[in-house]
Enzyme design. Structure first.
Site, short mmCIF file in Angstrom:
data_model
loop_
_atom_site.label_atom_id
_atom_site.label_comp_id
_atom_site.label_asym_id
_atom_site.label_seq_id
_atom_site.Cartn_x
_atom_site.Cartn_y
_atom_site.Cartn_z
N ASP A 39 0.83 -1.21 0.00
CA ASP A 39 0.00 0.00 0.00
C ASP A 39 0.87 1.27 0.00
OD1 ASP A 39 1.00 -0.08 2.52
OD2 ASP A 39 -0.92 0.17 3.55
N HIS A 242 22.63 1.79 -20.02
CA HIS A 242 21.58 2.09 -19.02
C HIS A 242 21.89 1.41 -17.68
CE1 HIS A 242 18.43 3.14 -22.35
NE2 HIS A 242 19.30 4.10 -22.13
N ASP A 259 26.39 9.61 -15.11
CA ASP A 259 25.34 10.29 -15.87
C ASP A 259 24.23 10.56 -14.86
OD1 ASP A 259 23.21 11.03 -17.47
OD2 ASP A 259 23.62 9.54 -19.02
N ASP A 270 20.67 17.04 -17.34
CA ASP A 270 21.14 15.70 -17.76
C ASP A 270 22.63 15.83 -18.09
OD1 ASP A 270 21.47 13.19 -18.83
OD2 ASP A 270 20.18 13.51 -20.57
N HIS A 349 25.02 5.28 -29.79
CA HIS A 349 23.81 6.09 -29.58
C HIS A 349 23.95 7.42 -30.31
CE1 HIS A 349 25.84 8.59 -26.53
NE2 HIS A 349 26.28 7.47 -25.95
N HIS A 353 19.35 14.73 -27.36
CA HIS A 353 17.88 14.67 -27.37
C HIS A 353 17.37 15.99 -26.81
CE1 HIS A 353 18.35 13.90 -23.04
NE2 HIS A 353 19.28 13.02 -23.37
N HIS A 360 14.14 13.02 -21.57
CA HIS A 360 14.05 12.85 -23.03
C HIS A 360 12.77 13.58 -23.42
CE1 HIS A 360 16.65 8.93 -22.86
NE2 HIS A 360 17.32 10.02 -22.59
N GLU A 383 25.98 14.73 -26.20
CA GLU A 383 26.53 13.66 -25.36
C GLU A 383 27.26 12.57 -26.13
OE1 GLU A 383 23.45 11.05 -23.63
OE2 GLU A 383 22.00 12.58 -24.22
N TYR A 387 32.69 3.64 -26.20
CA TYR A 387 32.51 2.54 -25.27
C TYR A 387 33.24 1.32 -25.82
CZ TYR A 387 28.80 5.84 -24.37
OH TYR A 387 28.11 7.01 -24.14
N ARG A 404 31.72 9.10 -21.68
CA ARG A 404 30.70 10.00 -22.27
C ARG A 404 30.87 11.36 -21.62
NH1 ARG A 404 26.68 6.97 -21.87
NH2 ARG A 404 25.56 7.60 -19.99
N GLU A 406 28.54 14.77 -21.39
CA GLU A 406 27.18 15.23 -21.74
C GLU A 406 26.89 16.58 -21.12
OE1 GLU A 406 23.95 12.76 -20.31
OE2 GLU A 406 22.58 13.68 -21.75
N1 GLY Z 1 20.55 10.14 -18.91
C1 GLY Z 1 19.91 9.69 -20.07
C2 GLY Z 1 20.51 10.26 -21.25
O1 GLY Z 1 21.61 10.77 -21.20
O2 GLY Z 1 19.91 10.32 -22.27
MN MN Z 2 20.99 12.56 -22.23
MN MN Z 3 22.44 11.53 -19.46
#
Ligand code: GLY
Ligand code: MN
Ligand code: MN
Length: 438
Positions: A39, A242, A259, A270, A349, A353, A360, A383, A387, A404, A406
């Site tokens: 609950d 992820h 990240d 982000d 990737h 975005h 996102h 970003e 890798y 990365r 970003e």
């Molecule tokens: N943290 C998710 C991305 O960088 O898109």
């Molecule tokens: Mn991002």
């Molecule tokens: Mn990110």
């Protein structure tokens, strides 16, 4: 109290009223509270589209925009104040505050929906709503239109077109107002301070969750929360795009990729930085890091009005491909490698975005096969990354390295502004921070 003024939410509702016209009605319902287990609920966060139009933080509420309606064009249905509920859960909005604080023309008890909505629908041709997002609510809309059809009112006329509202809101949300940008700057500043703090405390022997704790402590002290589950990947965990387990030891000689973003006034930042657990990049780590940094710079430099959405990505993949060629990690002719997307073995990737109320964020990237053009007041991430997993077919000295970088970038009238610029990015700056005592 919202950071965005009630008048701004009101202006958005008026814009929707104008878009849909007097023969239409728009209806959006607040998302339901979500059960975590047993609950116990998750902390409530309104759906971004709903919040964008209402400024309302409460579940069990619903908004109607009814152009030219005599009693009022925008209407909020919410719970009546219940003193017993107030004792358990704290202050409630109630109809008076919906009008006074949120600037709705009218407000009614949410319990009166089934009576009032069919009356508001009567005489309108079209219903705009979040078609397909909630099957039960889709059915409810049909039930309400059927109620108009079956009623005994004189001259009743039921809507005969159901239209998805989402794309209109998506288009509006892509352009950020001054106050939205202010929120996003604050979200970026809060996360930036937390990233710097993580750099300062990091040392071999800590666990990924120790850095997570540091991040959360720093942003919570600013009345903020994480805008998504932080990714804190030491060593080859950085190559899991992820990765959210954040439960491994941080080893001497490894990099850690973080990240992590903050949410402020429901707006997200982000940010990703990748730094050495022991404070010093090795030769191979530095070689790869500087390629990603150069790709980042090349991509950011493509953020300006008039450039199309994919230009930053195209710039980034060229720099990454050349860098990997120089290190012997890719072999062949440069243009052939670009055409064949050979970089995708190491960079799988896209370079960014939209960013806003959602990490996102909504908004199109291409329309009719053409990339959208960047315009002032849009906000996007840049970003790039490289890798190289443990199983990659490369010399072992490069294995297990994921990087990365970003940042959150606002398109300005003449170029861009990096909202997350306060987090250092160069090897020299990062190593200097990590040398300083906490
Ligand atoms: N943290 C998710 C991305 O960088 O898109
Ligand atoms: Mn991002
Ligand atoms: Mn990110």
């Amino acid at each position: 109290m919202s950071i965005i003024k009630a008048s701004e939410f009101k202006k958005r509702r008026k814009q929707i009223a104008k878009i849909i016209g007097a023969d239409s009605i728009a209806i959006i319902k607040a998302k339901d509270v979500c059960i975590r287990n047993g609950d116990a609920d998750y902390k409530y966060r309104p759906d971004s589209h709903y919040y964008y139009l209402t400024g309302c933080h409460e579940a069990d509420s619903l908004m109607v925009i009814c152009p030219d309606n005599e009693a009022g064009e925008d209407i909020l249905f919410c719970r009546e104040i219940d003193l017993n509920n107030v004792i358990w859960n704290g202050p409630m909005l109630g109809s008076d505050a919906a009008k006074e604080d949120l600037e709705f023309d009218c407000s009614y008890d949410i319990k009166s929906l089934d009576n009032i909505i069919p009356q508001l629908m009567n005489g309108r041709d079209k219903v705009y709503f979040m078609l397909g997002e909630d099957t039960d609510f889709d059915k409810k809309i049909v039930q309400w239109t059927n109620k108009v059809k079956k009623n005994k009112w004189a001259k009743s006329q039921a809507p005969h077109e159901l239209i998805a509202l989402k794309s209109f809101l998506d288009d509006m949300r892509v352009y950020k107002s001054k106050d939205e940008i202010r929120c996003m700057q604050k979200a970026a500043d809060i996360a930036a301070a937390a990233h710097i703090q993580m750099m300062k405390v990091c040392k071999p022997g800590l666990f990924e969750y120790n850095l997570n704790a540091e991040f959360l402590k720093s942003i919570t002290n600013e009345n903020s929360q994480a805008s998504y589950l932080p990714i804190i990947g030491g060593g080859s965990n950085a190559c899991i795009l992820h990765y959210i387990n954040n439960n491994h030891e941080l080893k001497n000689g490894d990099l850690v990729l973080i990240d992590a973003g903050a949410e402020y006034g429901y707006y997200a930042s982000d940010i990703t930085r990748t730094f050495p657990v022991n404070g010093q990049y090795s030769k191979e780590q530095a070689e790869l890091y500087n390629i990603v940094l150069a790709a980042h710079t090349a991509a950011v430099n493509k953020v300006e009005p008039g450039n199309h959405w994919n230009e930053p990505h195209e710039a980034a993949v060229r720099v990454i491909t050349q860098g990997l060629l120089d290190l012997g990690l890719l072999k062949g002719d440069f243009e052939t490698l670009i055409k064949g997307q050979s970089y995708a073995h190491f960079y799988m990737h896209k370079t960014g975005h939209w960013l806003g109320l959602d990490v996102h964020d909504c908004g199109e990237y291409s329309i009719d096969g053409l990339w959208v053009e960047l315009e002032a007041n849009m906000v996007l991430t840049i970003e790039p990354g490289i890798y190289i997993g443990d199983n990659a077919k490369v010399p072992s000295k490069y294995k297990g390295i994921g990087i990365r970088i970003e940042d959150d970038v606002l398109v300005t009238k003449n170029g861009h502004k990096i909202l997350s610029n306060k987090v250092p990015r160069t090897i020299k700056e990062i190593e200097a921070i990590m040398r300083k005592p906490v």
